[in-house]
Write a protein that holds these residues in place. Structure first.
Motif, PDB file in Angstrom:
ATOM      1  N   GLY A 229       0.849  -1.174   0.000  1.00  0.00           N
ATOM      2  CA  GLY A 229       0.000   0.000   0.000  1.00  0.00           C
ATOM      3  C   GLY A 229       0.886   1.226   0.000  1.00  0.00           C
ATOM      4  N   THR A 230       0.474   2.241   0.722  1.00  0.00           N
ATOM      5  CA  THR A 230       1.306   3.427   0.880  1.00  0.00           C
ATOM      6  C   THR A 230       1.411   3.760   2.355  1.00  0.00           C
ATOM      7  OG1 THR A 230      -0.569   4.944   0.706  1.00  0.00           O
ATOM      8  CG2 THR A 230       0.555   4.348  -1.344  1.00  0.00           C
ATOM      9  N   GLY A 242      -4.362   9.086  -2.960  1.00  0.00           N
ATOM     10  CA  GLY A 242      -2.972   8.678  -2.824  1.00  0.00           C
ATOM     11  C   GLY A 242      -2.694   7.708  -1.698  1.00  0.00           C
ATOM     12  N   PHE A 243      -3.634   7.591  -0.731  1.00  0.00           N
ATOM     13  CA  PHE A 243      -3.385   6.647   0.353  1.00  0.00           C
ATOM     14  C   PHE A 243      -4.073   5.314   0.055  1.00  0.00           C
ATOM     15  CE2 PHE A 243      -4.907   4.623   4.343  1.00  0.00           C
ATOM     16  CZ  PHE A 243      -3.671   4.167   4.756  1.00  0.00           C
ATOM     17  N   ARG A 244      -3.322   4.242   0.246  1.00  0.00           N
ATOM     18  CA  ARG A 244      -3.849   2.888   0.038  1.00  0.00           C
ATOM     19  C   ARG A 244      -3.335   2.010   1.166  1.00  0.00           C
ATOM     20  NH1 ARG A 244      -1.487   2.137  -4.199  1.00  0.00           N
ATOM     21  NH2 ARG A 244       0.056   0.522  -3.701  1.00  0.00           N
ATOM     22  N   SER A 245      -4.229   1.471   1.976  1.00  0.00           N
ATOM     23  CA  SER A 245      -3.836   0.635   3.103  1.00  0.00           C
ATOM     24  C   SER A 245      -3.246  -0.688   2.615  1.00  0.00           C
ATOM     25  CB  SER A 245      -5.038   0.353   4.000  1.00  0.00           C
ATOM     26  OG  SER A 245      -4.710  -0.598   4.999  1.00  0.00           O
ATOM     27  N   SER A 246      -2.215  -1.153   3.290  1.00  0.00           N
ATOM     28  CA  SER A 246      -1.706  -2.510   3.052  1.00  0.00           C
ATOM     29  C   SER A 246      -2.291  -3.494   4.059  1.00  0.00           C
ATOM     30  CB  SER A 246      -0.181  -2.545   3.144  1.00  0.00           C
ATOM     31  OG  SER A 246       0.262  -2.416   4.491  1.00  0.00           O
ATOM     32  N   VAL A 247      -2.751  -2.971   5.187  1.00  0.00           N
ATOM     33  CA  VAL A 247      -3.173  -3.834   6.291  1.00  0.00           C
ATOM     34  C   VAL A 247      -4.575  -4.378   6.071  1.00  0.00           C
ATOM     35  CG1 VAL A 247      -3.552  -3.965   8.773  1.00  0.00           C
ATOM     36  CG2 VAL A 247      -1.686  -2.560   7.877  1.00  0.00           C
ATOM     37  N   VAL A 248      -5.518  -3.517   5.704  1.00  0.00           N
ATOM     38  CA  VAL A 248      -6.905  -3.963   5.559  1.00  0.00           C
ATOM     39  C   VAL A 248      -7.053  -4.978   4.422  1.00  0.00           C
ATOM     40  CG1 VAL A 248      -9.266  -3.226   5.081  1.00  0.00           C
ATOM     41  CG2 VAL A 248      -7.806  -1.847   6.590  1.00  0.00           C
ATOM     42  N   PRO A 249      -6.497  -4.742   3.229  1.00  0.00           N
ATOM     43  CA  PRO A 249      -6.590  -5.763   2.174  1.00  0.00           C
ATOM     44  C   PRO A 249      -5.907  -7.076   2.552  1.00  0.00           C
ATOM     45  CG  PRO A 249      -5.941  -3.652   1.245  1.00  0.00           C
ATOM     46  CD  PRO A 249      -5.834  -3.524   2.732  1.00  0.00           C
ATOM     47  N   ALA A 250      -4.908  -7.011   3.454  1.00  0.00           N
ATOM     48  CA  ALA A 250      -4.220  -8.238   3.864  1.00  0.00           C
ATOM     49  C   ALA A 250      -5.180  -9.222   4.514  1.00  0.00           C
ATOM     50  CB  ALA A 250      -3.076  -7.904   4.816  1.00  0.00           C
TER      51      ALA A 250
END
Length: 446
Positions: A229-230, A242-250
């Motif tokens: 993510g970012t 511009g912000f994209r979570s890496s945690v929630v999609p995980a």
């Protein structure tokens, strides 16, 4: 489901003389002596890469009971045990093998993720309660170390005339770990060190939990799957450009991965191996900076590898899964790597050592061996087989039932041993030794 059908055990009963020798040797097996040794070796803390003290203790002990024994150092803190009792000549060399290192260290840092509450089996010190021995590794691997030593000691004391050579090997690095701070100890580095430095055997016997005879074992594959993510900030609203979570999609990736692991195990089950796997952990962010969501969330896991599937093939299967997930979820940004692999190993089920072990199992159990429970646990036996040593695995009921002290959930049993559970297995292994070490090489196809 596996379509495995065991080949029938080849009848070849012990002669009257061999049977007399067998009973003579079994009569020397001493449960109290075994328990005392198990307590002593369990009381020596020996996490992977730090087994020097335990190994040196066993070298000294084996020297006292009639073996030519030596310590084989690998590093300042790590080394193996190798002991030998030569026969009169013309027979086979049989190695009884066990790792000697424990899977955990249980320092304060480890207690944060193991959930240890100071249960009896999670203490790096030994405890005896009646017929029980408790302590880190008291069942796996220390019960194997002590039982194999007791079998060998009883055989020497019995005075049975051996043609073949009796070897004992005990290796550090037998746990499925990779301790980078100790020259990457683990993943069978100890047994490979032994085999490369003179521990040559015609056959090997590995003692390991579960009351069956196994002619093969899985390897293992370690993977990391990263969700990108970012870097974010907790003070900005959802939907900020511009912000994209890496945690929630995980969380979605984890569910997909869990489904794939189950399907992988079913698809690759064959022979007596069911190559299970589990997601082991998730790593993301910095607990000292909770206001800043991490740009990367990493998922790591272990899947077991059938002897009929190469690590490269497993890698390809996982690559196909990730590619399919990306097609279905184009919003995900993923990458991955295989960062550890150990191939499985198999021994021809018709090999002498496997058939001898099955005859011994049936002699003690009083019934045909049949089809064992499918196996997912990995041991150094796979490495022995890959190095060309025909190897059989023999075990005992596990985990022990009726513990007198609190033991940990999940892996409860790794550090809790009920001594009477070990004795039938000891007699089965003694059968193999009498059956094998009192014959000429030609009788076993050597």
């Amino acid at each position: 489901m596996s379509d495995y059908t065991p080949i029938p055990t080849v009848p070849n009963p012990l002669s009257a003389q061999q049977l007399a020798w067998y009973e003579q040797a079994c009569a020397r097996i001493d449960a109290r002596r075994l328990q005392k040794l198990l307590f002593a070796v369990t009381d020596i803390h020996s996490p992977t890469g730090l087994a020097r003290a335990a190994s040196e203790f066993m070298v000294g002990h084996l020297g006292k009971v009639g073996f030519n024994s030596r310590y084989m150092p690998m590093t300042e803190t790590s080394g193996n045990v190798f002991a030998e009792r030569r026969g009169s000549g013309g027979g086979a060399a049989v190695m009884l093998y066990s790792p000697i290192d424990t899977h955990l260290e249980l320092d304060e840092e480890e207690r944060q993720w193991t959930g240890s509450k100071d249960e009896a089996d999670m203490r790096p010190r030994a405890q005896i309660v009646d017929d029980w021995v408790y302590g880190l590794g008291a069942s796996n691997p220390k019960a194997m170390v002590a039982t194999l030593t007791e079998i060998a000691t009883a055989l020497v004391e019995s005075g049975v005339p051996l043609m073949g050579d009796l070897l004992l090997g005990m290796g550090d690095g037998g746990m499925p770990v990779d301790i980078s701070a100790r020259q990457h100890s683990g993943m069978s580095n100890g047994v490979l060190h032994l085999l490369n430095r003179g521990a040559a055997a015609d056959f090997a016997v590995v003692m390991k939990p579960w009351n069956w005879v196994y002619h093969e074992e899985p390897g293992m594959g370690w993977f990391k799957l990263r969700v990108h993510g970012t870097l974010g900030y907790a003070g900005v609203p959802r939907g900020t450009p511009g912000f994209r979570s890496s945690v929630v999609p995980a969380a979605d990736v984890i569910q997909e991965l869990e489904k794939w692991i189950v399907e992988y195990a079913e698809r690759n089950t064959s022979g007596v191996v069911a190559p299970h796997g589990w997601i082991s952990g998730i790593r993301s962010g910095n607990p000292e900076r909770p206001a800043f969501p991490s740009a990367i969330t990493e998922i790591f896991f272990d899947v077991r590898i059938s002897p009929r599937t190469s690590p490269a093939d497993v890698k390809a299967q996982f690559a196909a899964f990730v590619a399919d997930l990306q097609r279905r979820r184009p919003d995900l940004v993923l990458d991955w790597e295989m960062y550890g692999s150990v191939p499985g190993g198999t021994t021809d089920e018709a090999n002498w050592i496997v058939q001898s072990a099955k005859r011994g199992w049936e002699f003690i159990e009083g019934r045909p061996h049949g089809k064992p429970d499918l196996l997912g646990g990995q041991t150094d036996g796979a490495a022995l087989r890959r190095y060309g040593v025909p190897t059989v695995r023999i075990g005992w009921p596990w985990p022990a039932q009726g513990a007198t002290e609190p033991v940990a959930e999940g892996l409860g049993g790794m550090g809790a041993t009920y001594i009477p559970d070990l004795l039938p297995c000891a007699r089965k292994i003694m059968y193999v030794l009498i059956d094998t070490l009192t014959r000429k090489r030609e009788e076993m196809g050597l």
